[in-house]
Structure formats: C-alpha cells, structure tokens
Design an enzyme around this catalytic site. Structure first.
Site, PDB file in Angstrom:
ATOM      1  N   ASP A   1       2.211 -12.510  -0.156  1.00  0.00           N
ATOM      2  CA  ASP A   1       2.733 -11.363   0.574  1.00  0.00           C
ATOM      3  C   ASP A   1       4.254 -11.310   0.354  1.00  0.00           C
ATOM      4  OD1 ASP A   1       3.126  -9.316   2.653  1.00  0.00           O
ATOM      5  OD2 ASP A   1       1.134  -9.882   3.341  1.00  0.00           O
TER       6      ASP A   1
ATOM      7  N   ASP B   1       1.661  -1.846  -1.351  1.00  0.00           N
ATOM      8  CA  ASP B   1       1.575  -1.750   0.109  1.00  0.00           C
ATOM      9  C   ASP B   1       2.638  -0.786   0.640  1.00  0.00           C
ATOM     10  OD1 ASP B   1       0.561  -2.316   2.609  1.00  0.00           O
ATOM     11  OD2 ASP B   1       1.666  -4.183   2.855  1.00  0.00           O
TER      12      ASP B   1
ATOM     13  N   GLU C   1       2.314   4.903   2.163  1.00  0.00           N
ATOM     14  CA  GLU C   1       1.853   6.186   2.706  1.00  0.00           C
ATOM     15  C   GLU C   1       2.829   7.356   2.458  1.00  0.00           C
ATOM     16  OE1 GLU C   1      -0.309   3.022   3.708  1.00  0.00           O
ATOM     17  OE2 GLU C   1       1.761   3.200   4.387  1.00  0.00           O
TER      18      GLU C   1
ATOM     19  N   ARG D   1      -2.937   0.302  -0.561  1.00  0.00           N
ATOM     20  CA  ARG D   1      -3.311   0.626   0.815  1.00  0.00           C
ATOM     21  C   ARG D   1      -3.570   2.127   0.968  1.00  0.00           C
ATOM     22  NH1 ARG D   1       0.286  -1.250   5.964  1.00  0.00           N
ATOM     23  NH2 ARG D   1       1.566   0.546   5.413  1.00  0.00           N
TER      24      ARG D   1
ATOM     25  N   ASP E   1      -4.639  -3.062   7.461  1.00  0.00           N
ATOM     26  CA  ASP E   1      -4.383  -4.046   8.524  1.00  0.00           C
ATOM     27  C   ASP E   1      -5.410  -3.901   9.642  1.00  0.00           C
ATOM     28  OD1 ASP E   1      -2.240  -4.688   6.982  1.00  0.00           O
ATOM     29  OD2 ASP E   1      -0.740  -3.780   8.284  1.00  0.00           O
TER      30      ASP E   1
ATOM     31  N   HIS F   1      -7.290 -12.776   4.432  1.00  0.00           N
ATOM     32  CA  HIS F   1      -5.865 -12.479   4.589  1.00  0.00           C
ATOM     33  C   HIS F   1      -5.572 -12.319   6.068  1.00  0.00           C
ATOM     34  CE1 HIS F   1      -1.894 -10.971   3.881  1.00  0.00           C
ATOM     35  NE2 HIS F   1      -2.169  -9.715   4.199  1.00  0.00           N
TER      36      HIS F   1
END
Length: 841
Positions: A296, A409, A412, A488, A504, A562
């Site tokens: 990460d 990640d 958006e 994502r 998440d 994860h």
C-alpha cells in the site's frame, strides 16, 4: 404536514408531475434503422432542449441503439467506449421490432421471438430533455427483476428505489435506494432485466454525467444532468445471452496473466521492508501458498506517487526481496494514487512542464485538491501528453521497484476537500441533483477544465477508467506483457483493459454476504477478475468471520487479503489454529481448480460472458433463484455451485439447489433432493466450503494442489479429470493452454483449447475423447504433462479396463459402490498423443 411534504417531494422526484410534450415527425425508415425529428411544440422556455434528432440503428441481430441529440447544438457525448459493428444489420436480420409513436413521442422495442416489449418509452408517461435534467423512462408494464446499475452495496435483485450513479469515494453504506445517494466508486449504467418466466433483456445508457436510476417492479427510469440520450437494448433472451451481447459492445474482458489467479496478500501498515518480509516469510514458514505480494502507500516518500522511501525500503534490499519473489515464480504489485503531490519533485515538475494537469476554473494553472500527501493536482487524461507522462513515471518507478502489476486507487478522483481547496464550489445549485448530495463532495471541482474544452462536470466518472487504461497500456506497449491492473473506480468498457476490486469494505458478516452480488455485478459489467478484501478492510475481524471469508473469498476470481493499519493483524497465522488451517485448505481448494478457473477466464476473453455467476444464469426459469436464493449461493462457471456460510455462529447451511444432478465436489457423493430442493448441509467452521459439481461436466483438477506453493508450479502438475455424469451418462469440459503472459495470445491464435467429452455408451462401455479446436501452443518443457487419473461421479460399476487402441493404460482402479464413484489411474499416455480412452466396466 411533514408527511404531506415528503409525499409531494417523492412525486416530484419520480417525475409523476412531468409530462411528455414532444412530437415526432419526418420519420424516415431505412433498411438499417430510422431517423426522425422530435420537437417540443411552441416556444418553450429555457432550459428545454426543443429540437431533437432521433437516430435508431439496428447494430446487430440482438442489439439496437437509439440516440436523441440536440439537432442545433453539440452536447457532450462519451467517446471511445463502445465498439461499433462492422456494419449495421437489416430489418430482416434483426431479432426485434421498433415502433415510433408520433404524438406524444414514444418508442417501443419488441423481441420478435415471443412478442415481449423490452423497451417502452411510453408516450403517456414522463419524457424530459432539459439542458441539465434529462429523464428517460422504460415502462415495461410487467413484473421484472433488475440487476446491475453499479457501483453499490445492495440487494440482488435491486429493490424498488432510487439509485445514484456518479463515481464517488465512499465505502458504502448499504444502498436500498431509500434515499438515493449511497453510490460508490464506479459508474456502470447497465442493467439486466428478468421476468418470472426467465426471459431476459438488457439496457445500457451511455452517459457519464451524474444520474439517478429509479427502479420499480415494472419500470426503470434514468434521470441525468447532462450529455445526450444514447441507449442500447439487448434482446437476450437468456441472462448470459444478454451479457455476451453487452460485452460485444464494450469489449470482451482482457486476458489476464495466468499468475493473476494466484493468492494475493496485502496490508496497509507494512511500514518498512522488514514488515513486508515478515508477512512473506509467514506464508513460507506456515506452508501457505502465496503468489503475489502487494504494498500500500507505506512504501512512498510522504505518500508521493512514483517515489520509494530509501530509509524504510532501501533500494538494494527491496530489489533483492523482489528478486526472491521472481525467482520463486511470484509477483509484486504496488499501489499508486490518482493525484500527484504539489511539491518540488520530479513527478510534479514533469507534469507541469508537459501541462498534463486538470486546470482550475478559479485561477490560472492546475486545479488543487488534497489527499494523503497534502495539496495535490490531477492528471488530465484527455491531454495528448498524459499517456506518455504516465508511462514515463511508471518507468522511473520500475527502475527502483520491479513491479509486475499496478494498483490504481483514489481515482474517482478522491479529494479531501469539496471542490477546489480554498475556493467556492461550482455546480452545487443544479435544477436536479442526483443522490440529493452535492456532487463536489469528496472530489475535485466540477468546473475543472480539460484539454479540448472539456469540463469535469461531464467527464468526472471517466477518471478512474482512464487511469487504469493508461496503466494497462504500459504493460502491453512498453513491457510487452499482459496487464495486471486493479482499479477502484471504473466505467463501462474498463474490463477490456483492466480489472477491479470492490474497495474499502468492513469486517462484518453482512459485508461478506454483500460481496457476492458485488462480484456478480462486475462479472456482468465485463470485469470478471473481481473480488472483495477477504476478512474485511475496515474494523477488526474475528477468527470466525475471517475463516468463513477465506472459505468464500478464495473462490472469488480475484482473491486477496487486505486490511487497514487501524485494524488488528489478520494474516492467516495470526488468529489461531482454526483460521490457519481453514485459510490454508481454502487456498488449496482454489489451487485444485486453477485449470478450471483459467479455462473460464480464457473463454470469457475469447467470447464474453461471466465466470462467477448467479445460479439463475444457468437456470433462468427458476423463480427461487431470481430473488429468494439469488445470492446465498453462486456458481463458478456452469459446473460448480457453492453454498457458503454467511451468518455468524452457523455450523450448517440451508442450501437450495436447482433441479439437476449434483455431486459433492470433494468426494463425488450424489445428493438426493427433496421436493423443495432444499437440504441442510454440514458446514463446520474448521472445514471446507460446500461445493457441488453439476452432472454433465468435466473439470481438470490439478494433482499437485496439496503441495504447490505457487500456481506457477501447477503448470507442471499432472491433472485428474473429474467426470460428473448427467442423466444421459454424458459430460464435457475443457482446458486452455498458452504461455500465460503474451499480449496478443488470442489475436495471434497462439493457444490450445482442449475439449474433453465423456459418453457412457452402454452399461459396459464408456468413451472419453480428446479434441483440440486450436492446437497452436507449443508447451515449455514439462508443462501440462498430462492426465494421471480419471474419476467418474455417477458410475454404476467398477472400471475393469482402460485402453488405447486395444492396449491397456490402466494401472489401478477403485470403486465406491455406495456413492457410485469410480476411478482409474492412467499410465503411459498423453492427451497430445491420443484422441480417446476406452473404458470397460
């Protein structure tokens, strides 16, 4: 008074108070479709778009497209998403009929085979085309279940309600459409519709603006704040027909590298190389298979993209660690976030020089948001320099970290401010606001400017897809290998380049259960390599929940554990012997099926379709599978049904089965179904998930799955053909062989598809044939050495001989007369060298 206000607001929201005032004229039919003008009579006030052009195209026999555009002014349209047909089809070829109502305007599409209406722009109901408020209603007038419309954590099928589509950094909550606004990372405006008799059709609204989707038991309505109406209808009539027809439009899923089906491990919180090595060594010392290690944002300098902290992750030592992974056939994947830190370093400075950042509407220069590194700027993926810039940054990172895949990640894109930090928000007073939530929430200013005069308001939901596509093209164009890119955020068509995970989630039993519809949906959307964070990302898991999640999650197409640094450690060996044993067994069950999984993945890349599916895809007429038992079970391909434990404290599972022959996957014992086809299956916590194999199928089980530590080793494992007979004594299956890495495997034809077919000719004789539809892959030394055993579920007597051209090739045999399972050890032959095995009983 409050009740009255809520009722009036609800009526307005649903468009009940709106009217359809448009009139169609000048209807011109051609052999491939029709055109018409659609006008609003008189002189309507702004913001009505008064003059529309209707264009209907018969794109394929099973797909029809209609567009309604402003005939006087160009409006935003989503580019480069759909794959146009080589040529439209004719009216005679089309499996649908279209009718246009002139006054008021209406449009009806009917499936020819049974006369069922599959799209109905009802002239008596709402239709609206305002500048920032477009309403399109499909009023079917018969009971329908709707599935899809992502991304969200929700029921399967979708419950009546209002569902928002607009890419947003939001980890839930559960979305039942009451109220709207629980949208998540992706923008997927596709649905599958299914009636009670199993007839299916689909719809896709090609529009990237924020929208709400209104679901009732008989209709689906889209309400968007921009763009045009560009709509595709898919005839079906079976669920998987609809999906393959949709994939033909947006592209079949990308062929992933073979190693991408292995077990993945990650955690946010491995703050240095020692911690990462500890996790890896834990797998090795506990004899748990591991294929892909992830990092990460811990590895970065101050959370700045494309940097590696030399203090916590020393360059040479880190490369030695990655070399160790590679030497053992394993892989390494790092995360990269969407925004570039606005600080004096190479990635930011290079982007400034190349002018690749989204521009501000408030001042000259780049729009500024805030994420993990502090102030940050965002890539304008529409800028001609963006791809070259991104590939250059990936190349620089790979010089100090030889990664094999990429994790996209926060795309958006996410922002810790609402809009541009320090400035007033734009577009926060729209005529209609999807989700009843400010669209700038946790994202960048919608007035942000892009190359070519584009604005963020229109292209916002495309950001994540473009980030993933440009990351994937680094692997194909620069490294000349298949992409393994997990993102994502997504938009329609992402699957032909990249893959996804569900974001998440939370360490709760209900979130584990809702992962099943999530995986269903993205398989439908054309992204089959999909899964949820196993054991949950947020909050503390428990040994029980984690064990149950391993039993389920190792069967996701994308299987990764994860969790967050704020939660307890949940590595398989950290929570006691039950989790350790259950997790290890679960991973090895997956490895036993790896040839089957790869065959399924290869097949959908070749033809479209789904890998991890609801059982009604195979049994569409079963009403219980459409709703009541829609997601308490799932199927992997057409051959396996799985009934996981989804509730706390359970030691058995009440399992509903479709009407068919089913055998226990592990031992071949048949199950006897009562009239309601519901039985109670034993499901101990310290055990294996319930998997049953459907009669009529053959699965090539990897023999070395109990000992292999990577799936790379399984390329050199012999296989056991597990043959599950149907009521006619027939079964079939397949195996896909290729190098697992090459980019153009399908287009070049450099693969072999092996087909197995078993037929019980009589009580005394059976034939197992081997055929190849594309025998072009040259295997490496030792790869796929052949069939070691044949196990038959549903046989009636022991095998007395197995021969090839009259020569015996059977070494040993076994027969369980109680369960009707027989097996034979095969020696001295290879499917490459024979066309059939002859069985005597």
């Amino acid at each position: 008074m409050v009740t009255k206000i809520l009722i009036i607001f609800s009526l307005c929201l649903l468009g009940v108070l709106s009217q359809n005032s448009y009139v169609a004229s000048n209807i011109q039919w051609s052999n491939n479709g029709l055109t018409a003008t659609v006008n609003y009579p008189g002189n309507p006030a702004q913001p009505v778009v008064a003059n529309l052009l209707l264009n209907v195209t018969f794109e394929t026999p099973q797909r029809i497209r209609f567009k309604l555009t402003d005939s006087t002014t160009a409006r935003w349209e989503v580019p480069d998403i759909v794959i146009p047909p080589s040529a439209p089809v004719t009216i005679k070829q089309a499996q649908y009929t279209v009718k246009v109502n002139s006054s008021p305007f209406g449009l009806t599409i009917t499936r020819n085979s049974n006369g069922q209406v599959i799209f109905n722009l009802d002239p008596t109901q709402v239709f609206q085309y305002n500048n920032q408020d477009i309403i399109l209603l499909n009023n079917l007038n018969y009971a329908t279940n709707f599935y899809g419309i992502g991304e969200r954590v929700t029921n399967f099928p979708i419950l009546p309600g209002v569902y928002t589509i607009f890419s947003r950094d939001a980890a839930g909550p559960y979305d039942d459409g009451q109220p709207p606004g629980s949208n998540m990372y992706s923008n997927q405006p596709f649905y599958l519709a299914l009636d009670s008799e199993g007839n299916s059709h689909g719809g896709f609204f090609l529009n990237s603006n924020a929208m709400d989707v209104f679901i009732t038991s008989t209709s689906i309505k889209f309400r968007t704040v921009g763009g045009v109406i560009d709509f595709f209808v898919f005839v079906g009539p079976d669920p998987e027909d609809v999906i393959t027809q949709y994939h033909q439009l947006v592209g079949n899923p990308v062929l992933i590298p073979y190693w991408g089906l292995g077990w993945n491990h990650c955690r946010w919180g491995y703050n240095n190389l020692t911690a990462l090595q500890w996790a890896y060594n834990g797998y090795i010392s506990n004899n748990i298979p591991i294929d892909i290690m992830w990092t990460d944002i811990d590895y970065m300098i101050g959370y700045q993209d494309f940097t590696l902290d030399p203090t916590r992750y020393p360059y040479d030592e880190f490369q030695d660690f990655i070399d160790t992974l590679h030497e053992a056939g394993r892989r390494f994947v790092p995360i990269t976030d969407a925004a570039i830190a606005q600080t004096n370093y190479f990635a930011y400075n290079t982007g400034l020089t190349q002018n690749v950042y989204i521009g501000s509407a408030n001042h000259p220069g780049a729009l500024v948001g805030q994420v993990w590194p502090g102030n940050a700027v965002y890539i304008d993926w529409f800028h001609p320099n963006a791809t070259g810039y991104w590939h250059s940054m990936m190349s620089q990172l790979r010089q100090v970290m030889e990664f094999d895949g990429f994790w996209c990640d926060m795309n958006e894109p996410s922002n810790f401010c609402n809009g541009e930090c320090g400035y007033p928000e734009h577009y926060n007073n729209l005529p209609y606001t999807p989700g009843q939530t400010d669209l700038n929430t946790k994202t960048i200013d919608l007035a942000g400017t892009h190359y070519g005069g584009l604005i963020e308001y229109n292209v916002h939901s495309l950001y994540g897809m473009h980030m993933a596509i440009n990351s994937a093209s680094f692997f194909t164009d620069v490294l000349n290998t298949r992409p393994f890119v997990i993102t994502r955020s997504s938009f329609a068509g992402l699957g032909r380049s990249a893959s996804k995970w569900l974001g998440d989630n939370f360490s709760q039993f209900n979130w584990m259960a809702y992962s099943i519809p999530g995986v269903f949906n993205f398989n439908m959307f054309g992204i089959p390599l999909i899964g949820a964070d196993i054991c949950g990302f947020n909050d503390d898991t428990t040994p029980e929940l984690c064990s149950r999640w391993f039993q389920l999650g190792t069967l996701y197409p994308f299987a990764r554990q994860h969790n967050t640094k704020e939660a307890i450690s949940q590595e398989p060996w950290m929570m006691g012997p039950t989790l350790l044993e259950t997790a290890t067994w679960a991973i090895r069950v997956r490895y036993s099926l790896i040839n089957y999984y790869y065959y399924l993945m290869f097949s959908v890349s070749l033809n479209g379709g789904v890998v991890f599916k609801p059982a009604f895809f195979e049994y569409p007429g079963d009403a219980n599978l459409q709703d009541v038992h829609s997601s308490d079970n799932f199927m992997v391909g057409s051959a396996l049904i799985v009934h996981p434990v989804l509730t706390q404290g359970a030691t058995n599972v009440t399992a509903y089965f479709p009407s068919d022959l089913w055998y226990n996957w592990y031992n071949g014992l048949p199950i006897s179904l009562p009239y309601n086809r519901t039985i109670v299956l034993n499901a101990p916590l310290r055990g294996l998930v319930n998997i049953h194999m459907r009669g009529g199928y053959i699965i090539p089980r990897a023999d070395d799955h109990p000992t292999a530590m990577t799936i790379q080793e399984l390329r050199y494992s012999t296989i056991t053909l597990v043959v599950a007979l149907d009521a006619e004594g027939v079964a079939s299956g397949g195996l896909a062989l290729d190098d697992g890495l090459s980019v153009n495997t399908i287009s070049s034809g450099n693969y072999t598809l092996m087909t197995y077919m078993y037929k019980q000719v009589s009580s005394k004789q059976g034939i197992l044939s081997f055929t190849s539809s594309n025998h072009k892959y040259t295997k490496a030394a030792g790869e796929y050495p052949g069939v070691s055993n044949v196990v038959i579920y549903g046989c009636q007597s022991q095998i007395s001989a197995v021969t090839v051209n009259g020569v015996s090739v059977m070494d040993n045999q076994q027969f369980d007369g109680t369960g009707n399972v027989c097996s034979a050890e095969i020696v001295g032959v290879h499917p490459d060298d024979i066309t059939q095995l002859n069985f005597s009983f």
